[in-house]
Design an enzyme around this catalytic site. Sequence first.
Site, PDB file in Angstrom:
ATOM      1  CG  HIS A  25      13.453  13.711  10.510  1.00 41.71           C
ATOM      2  ND1 HIS A  25      14.463  12.865  10.905  1.00 41.71           N
ATOM      3  CD2 HIS A  25      13.325  14.624  11.504  1.00 41.71           C
ATOM      4  CE1 HIS A  25      14.929  13.255  12.084  1.00 41.71           C
ATOM      5  NE2 HIS A  25      14.239  14.319  12.467  1.00 41.71           N
ATOM      6  CD  GLU A  80      -1.414  -2.551   1.380  1.00 36.65           C
ATOM      7  OE1 GLU A  80      -2.059  -3.518   0.944  1.00 36.65           O
ATOM      8  OE2 GLU A  80      -0.338  -2.692   1.998  1.00 36.65           O
TER       9      GLU A  80
END
Length: 163
Positions: free
Chosen positions: A103, A76
């Site tokens: 990040h 997925e």
Amino acid sequence: MRIHVATDHAGLEFSQQLQQHLREQGHEVIDHGPAEYDALDDYPSFCINAAVGVARDQRDGVEALGVVFGGSGNGEQMAANKVEGIRAALVWNESTASLAREHNNANVISIGARQHPVEDAIRFIDLFIATPFPGDERHVRRIGQLGEYERTGLIAGKQVDAI
């Protein structure tokens, strides 16, 4: 916030519980399928449609994120990452949920429904949604390089090694 959700058969029950939770939290949930259990379903179209929804909304200035589920979450995540502008992260704990945003400014997360109880998945998703991208220069630069490669096949204007 608008949250685009998709799954495969392994995550269908997870997806339904998550969608209810997100609506209770005041989010607008867009369900990209499937609508019913089919052990032979093909998750790529569901996950790609969810990712397209996120990319389109963000392009249009709508605050949106995505969540995709599967047995492991790997396929997925790969499907969602095929959509230009999507940075889908596989999340398996609280740290990866927050770091995906901090990040990588991830805009889609993928979770393995066979890997976690639904309570953990909800906690990961809530943390992902609540965590802002602080915009540190090094992270912005790296995300920019990913986008440049996605659009042009170049990084910092230079060709990367071909396959």
